[in-house]
Design a protein around this motif. Structure first.
Motif, PDB file in Angstrom:
ATOM      1  N   ASP A 312     -26.083  20.223   6.087  1.00  0.00           N
ATOM      2  CA  ASP A 312     -26.795  19.202   6.639  1.00  0.00           C
ATOM      3  C   ASP A 312     -26.026  18.650   7.842  1.00  0.00           C
ATOM      4  O   ASP A 312     -26.807  18.082   8.802  1.00  0.00           O
ATOM      5  CB  ASP A 312     -27.080  17.953   5.415  1.00  0.00           C
ATOM      6  N   LYS A 313     -24.682  18.426   7.656  1.00  0.00           N
ATOM      7  CA  LYS A 313     -24.211  17.956   8.886  1.00  0.00           C
ATOM      8  C   LYS A 313     -24.126  18.696  10.068  1.00  0.00           C
ATOM      9  O   LYS A 313     -23.986  18.280  11.310  1.00  0.00           O
ATOM     10  CB  LYS A 313     -22.644  17.951   8.517  1.00  0.00           C
ATOM     11  N   LEU A 314     -24.280  20.163  10.048  1.00  0.00           N
ATOM     12  CA  LEU A 314     -24.552  20.968  11.205  1.00  0.00           C
ATOM     13  C   LEU A 314     -25.741  20.853  11.667  1.00  0.00           C
ATOM     14  O   LEU A 314     -26.067  20.797  12.850  1.00  0.00           O
ATOM     15  CB  LEU A 314     -24.387  22.432  10.833  1.00  0.00           C
ATOM     16  N   VAL A 315     -26.876  20.781  10.922  1.00  0.00           N
ATOM     17  CA  VAL A 315     -28.202  20.542  11.491  1.00  0.00           C
ATOM     18  C   VAL A 315     -28.226  19.173  12.146  1.00  0.00           C
ATOM     19  O   VAL A 315     -29.032  19.062  13.143  1.00  0.00           O
ATOM     20  CB  VAL A 315     -29.181  20.726  10.328  1.00  0.00           C
ATOM     21  N   LYS A 316     -27.720  18.298  11.637  1.00  0.00           N
ATOM     22  CA  LYS A 316     -27.780  16.949  12.418  1.00  0.00           C
ATOM     23  C   LYS A 316     -27.026  16.816  13.778  1.00  0.00           C
ATOM     24  O   LYS A 316     -27.238  16.065  14.416  1.00  0.00           O
ATOM     25  CB  LYS A 316     -27.169  15.888  11.471  1.00  0.00           C
ATOM     26  N   SER A 317     -26.265  17.812  14.058  1.00  0.00           N
ATOM     27  CA  SER A 317     -25.904  17.978  15.161  1.00  0.00           C
ATOM     28  C   SER A 317     -26.820  18.469  16.369  1.00  0.00           C
ATOM     29  O   SER A 317     -26.377  18.757  17.515  1.00  0.00           O
ATOM     30  CB  SER A 317     -24.745  18.950  15.301  1.00  0.00           C
ATOM     31  N   MET A 318     -27.991  18.879  16.046  1.00  0.00           N
ATOM     32  CA  MET A 318     -28.987  19.427  17.139  1.00  0.00           C
ATOM     33  C   MET A 318     -29.139  18.463  18.139  1.00  0.00           C
ATOM     34  O   MET A 318     -29.042  18.999  19.155  1.00  0.00           O
ATOM     35  CB  MET A 318     -30.057  20.148  16.155  1.00  0.00           C
ATOM     36  N   PRO A 319     -29.571  17.314  17.854  1.00  0.00           N
ATOM     37  CA  PRO A 319     -29.817  16.624  19.165  1.00  0.00           C
ATOM     38  C   PRO A 319     -28.673  16.424  20.028  1.00  0.00           C
ATOM     39  O   PRO A 319     -28.791  16.145  21.174  1.00  0.00           O
ATOM     40  CB  PRO A 319     -30.081  15.059  18.577  1.00  0.00           C
ATOM     41  N   ARG A 320     -27.175  16.588  19.692  1.00  0.00           N
ATOM     42  CA  ARG A 320     -26.186  16.463  20.457  1.00  0.00           C
ATOM     43  C   ARG A 320     -26.219  17.669  21.252  1.00  0.00           C
ATOM     44  O   ARG A 320     -25.692  17.734  22.277  1.00  0.00           O
ATOM     45  CB  ARG A 320     -24.942  16.122  19.674  1.00  0.00           C
ATOM     46  N   ARG A 321     -26.421  18.733  20.635  1.00  0.00           N
ATOM     47  CA  ARG A 321     -26.185  20.121  21.312  1.00  0.00           C
ATOM     48  C   ARG A 321     -27.550  20.123  22.370  1.00  0.00           C
ATOM     49  O   ARG A 321     -27.054  20.688  23.454  1.00  0.00           O
ATOM     50  CB  ARG A 321     -26.707  21.168  20.186  1.00  0.00           C
ATOM     51  N   LEU A 322     -28.732  19.874  22.383  1.00  0.00           N
ATOM     52  CA  LEU A 322     -29.555  19.759  23.404  1.00  0.00           C
ATOM     53  C   LEU A 322     -29.317  18.912  24.559  1.00  0.00           C
ATOM     54  O   LEU A 322     -29.223  19.207  25.441  1.00  0.00           O
ATOM     55  CB  LEU A 322     -31.011  19.206  22.599  1.00  0.00           C
ATOM     56  N   GLN A 323     -28.542  17.689  24.285  1.00  0.00           N
ATOM     57  CA  GLN A 323     -28.002  16.871  25.369  1.00  0.00           C
ATOM     58  C   GLN A 323     -26.770  17.577  26.079  1.00  0.00           C
ATOM     59  O   GLN A 323     -26.576  17.314  27.283  1.00  0.00           O
ATOM     60  CB  GLN A 323     -27.801  15.607  24.696  1.00  0.00           C
ATOM     61  N   ALA A 324     -25.969  18.202  25.256  1.00  0.00           N
ATOM     62  CA  ALA A 324     -25.008  19.035  25.956  1.00  0.00           C
ATOM     63  C   ALA A 324     -25.572  19.922  26.921  1.00  0.00           C
ATOM     64  O   ALA A 324     -24.987  20.434  27.989  1.00  0.00           O
ATOM     65  CB  ALA A 324     -24.322  19.606  24.984  1.00  0.00           C
ATOM     66  N   VAL A 325     -26.618  20.832  26.564  1.00  0.00           N
ATOM     67  CA  VAL A 325     -27.270  21.739  27.205  1.00  0.00           C
ATOM     68  C   VAL A 325     -27.781  21.063  28.498  1.00  0.00           C
ATOM     69  O   VAL A 325     -27.729  21.607  29.582  1.00  0.00           O
ATOM     70  CB  VAL A 325     -28.105  22.710  26.473  1.00  0.00           C
ATOM     71  N   ILE A 326     -28.532  20.028  28.393  1.00  0.00           N
ATOM     72  CA  ILE A 326     -29.209  19.304  29.524  1.00  0.00           C
ATOM     73  C   ILE A 326     -28.083  18.755  30.482  1.00  0.00           C
ATOM     74  O   ILE A 326     -28.294  18.955  31.714  1.00  0.00           O
ATOM     75  CB  ILE A 326     -29.808  18.313  29.010  1.00  0.00           C
ATOM     76  N   GLN A 327     -26.841  18.403  29.994  1.00  0.00           N
ATOM     77  CA  GLN A 327     -25.870  17.837  30.814  1.00  0.00           C
ATOM     78  C   GLN A 327     -25.137  18.994  31.441  1.00  0.00           C
ATOM     79  O   GLN A 327     -24.638  18.800  32.669  1.00  0.00           O
ATOM     80  CB  GLN A 327     -24.766  17.183  29.962  1.00  0.00           C
ATOM     81  N   ALA A 328     -25.152  20.013  30.839  1.00  0.00           N
ATOM     82  CA  ALA A 328     -24.619  21.400  31.514  1.00  0.00           C
ATOM     83  C   ALA A 328     -25.510  21.989  32.379  1.00  0.00           C
ATOM     84  O   ALA A 328     -25.024  23.158  32.827  1.00  0.00           O
ATOM     85  CB  ALA A 328     -23.903  22.143  30.416  1.00  0.00           C
ATOM     86  N   LYS A 329     -26.724  21.714  32.448  1.00  0.00           N
ATOM     87  CA  LYS A 329     -27.796  22.184  33.302  1.00  0.00           C
ATOM     88  C   LYS A 329     -28.204  23.568  33.069  1.00  0.00           C
ATOM     89  O   LYS A 329     -28.208  24.624  33.728  1.00  0.00           O
ATOM     90  CB  LYS A 329     -27.544  22.088  34.853  1.00  0.00           C
ATOM     91  N   GLY A 330     -28.136  23.932  31.653  1.00  0.00           N
ATOM     92  CA  GLY A 330     -28.431  25.134  31.104  1.00  0.00           C
ATOM     93  C   GLY A 330     -27.280  26.152  30.835  1.00  0.00           C
ATOM     94  O   GLY A 330     -27.560  27.025  30.296  1.00  0.00           O
ATOM     95  N   ALA A 331     -26.017  25.613  31.211  1.00  0.00           N
ATOM     96  CA  ALA A 331     -24.877  26.592  31.055  1.00  0.00           C
ATOM     97  C   ALA A 331     -24.443  26.542  29.555  1.00  0.00           C
ATOM     98  O   ALA A 331     -25.024  25.755  28.751  1.00  0.00           O
ATOM     99  CB  ALA A 331     -23.918  26.125  32.017  1.00  0.00           C
ATOM    100  N   ALA A 332     -23.574  27.286  29.300  1.00  0.00           N
ATOM    101  CA  ALA A 332     -22.980  27.325  27.836  1.00  0.00           C
ATOM    102  C   ALA A 332     -22.275  26.118  27.605  1.00  0.00           C
ATOM    103  O   ALA A 332     -21.625  25.179  28.718  1.00  0.00           O
ATOM    104  CB  ALA A 332     -21.789  28.374  27.972  1.00  0.00           C
ATOM    105  N   THR A 333     -22.125  25.752  26.421  1.00  0.00           N
ATOM    106  CA  THR A 333     -21.652  24.271  25.924  1.00  0.00           C
ATOM    107  C   THR A 333     -20.356  24.517  25.087  1.00  0.00           C
ATOM    108  O   THR A 333     -20.131  25.859  24.552  1.00  0.00           O
ATOM    109  CB  THR A 333     -22.621  23.545  25.339  1.00  0.00           C
ATOM    110  N   LYS A 334     -19.833  23.431  24.550  1.00  0.00           N
ATOM    111  CA  LYS A 334     -18.702  23.754  23.569  1.00  0.00           C
ATOM    112  C   LYS A 334     -19.105  24.179  22.242  1.00  0.00           C
ATOM    113  O   LYS A 334     -18.334  24.411  21.311  1.00  0.00           O
ATOM    114  CB  LYS A 334     -17.905  22.311  23.622  1.00  0.00           C
ATOM    115  N   TYR A 335     -20.301  24.138  21.917  1.00  0.00           N
ATOM    116  CA  TYR A 335     -20.810  24.297  20.450  1.00  0.00           C
ATOM    117  C   TYR A 335     -20.861  25.802  20.268  1.00  0.00           C
ATOM    118  O   TYR A 335     -21.100  26.602  21.236  1.00  0.00           O
ATOM    119  CB  TYR A 335     -22.337  23.735  20.212  1.00  0.00           C
TER     120      TYR A 335
END
Length: 335
Positions: A312-335
């Motif tokens: 459940d904790k991992l699934v709740k990270s999805m909104p943050r992952r999306l924001q990380a991708v947006i911030q990286a302009k589509g490039a790889a993120t820390k996740y």
């Protein structure tokens, strides 16, 4: 002993000239017929008038700036290789230890590179578009998703390979990551998970084509979702592997009336099950299996021990992952 007589201007000039030719203080003293202490004194006296008291030019602030450029352009070079490049481009004559020290002062540290898949411009654009389209999804929306993936587990985890020079915040920069490789003595596993816990685990015995993949879904996915969701709706996530994207597989989903989440290519950082695989791999690494049977047993034990709270904790990270991708302009993120 009386006070040593000061050397003449001519002798001092000769000392400086010989020093610039690379001679040691001992050699200079022998050649000029004076004591080594006199040579040392003359060189130290000259040092008070000049920034550099040796015959070899030391790196300047401008040289340090050049080293920064060299390090950024040669992330995977060794310290010795960077030293050679620096000396060649600046005309300085510094040692490996000096280069290492200056790199540390510039904020660079030698680290094991993060491993991320190669992303081309088109893939990054699609990742960015996908992230924006799903940025309004809430944690509750993602709790309806069943994530799936295959992963390879190895008996021998191998060495860490070459290191990379990077500064703080550059861990996942495109030029700082190492590309994924395959390992021997391994087993491939298929699994799925949701916010409600892990699903059935499947050890793959042969190459996964469309027919094999559909059999995996029938045997392992269907019982999982029936157990976790019952009559509730859910969305199935999978990557774009050929067996997953085959027409017969799409027909299978249609026949089963299963909704499949559209997914961008080369996006393991968006799939929370990747983090789950990492958790399981850390656990079995400590157990150090020596045979494939032991490896499989360790994987199954570690998988079953994963709690629903972890999922459940991992699934709740999805909104943050999306924001990380947006911030990286589509490039790889820390996740």
């Amino acid at each position: 002993m009386g006070k040593q007589r000061d050397l003449s201007t001519g002798i001092v000039a000769q000392i400086q000239a010989l020093r610039q030719q690379g001679l040691t203080q001992t050699k200079i003293a022998e050649q000029l017929g004076i004591s080594q202490s006199s040579v040392c004194k003359a060189l130290k006296k000259n040092c008070s008038k000049r920034t550099n008291c040796s015959g070899v030019r030391k790196p300047s602030a401008r040289d340090n700036k050049q080293l920064r450029k060299i390090a950024v352009s040669n992330r995977f070079k060794s310290t010795s290789e960077l030293t050679d490049l620096w000396n060649k481009q600046t005309g300085a004559d510094v040692s490996r230890s000096t280069t290492y020290r200056r790199l540390r002062e510039l904020g660079f540290k030698s680290r094991v590179p993060a491993v991320k898949p190669m992303l081309n411009k088109k893939q990054m654009e699609k990742r960015l578009k996908w992230a924006k389209e799903h940025s309004e999804w809430t944690a509750e929306d993602w709790q309806k998703v069943v994530f799936s993936d295959e992963s390879r587990f190895c008996i021998s985890f191998g060495d860490q390979g070459p290191r990379v020079w990077r500064r703080g915040g550059e861990t996942y920069n495109h030029e700082c990551v190492k590309r994924s490789v395959k390992f021997p003595q391994s087993v491939m596993v298929w699994g799925c998970m949701s916010a409600r816990g892990v699903g059935k685990l499947c050890f793959l015995k042969k190459t996964v084509n469309a027919a094999v993949y559909q059999d995996i879904l029938e045997t392992f996915l269907i019982p999982t979702v029936e157990e976790q969701f019952g009559e509730e709706d859910f969305i199935f996530q999978q990557d774009l592997a050929p067996a997953h994207a085959a027409k017969s597989t799409k027909d299978w989903f249609t026949k089963k009336q299963l909704e499949v989440l559209a997914w961008p290519a080369n996006s393991p950082d968006l799939n929370v099950i990747e983090n789950l695989w990492a958790i399981v791999k850390r656990k079995i690494r400590d157990r150090k299996p020596t045979t494939l049977d032991q490896l499989k047993q360790n994987i199954a034990t570690a998988w079953e021990a994963v709690s629903a709270e972890t999922c459940d904790k991992l699934v709740k990270s999805m909104p943050r992952r999306l924001q990380a991708v947006i911030q990286a302009k589509g490039a790889a993120t820390k996740y």
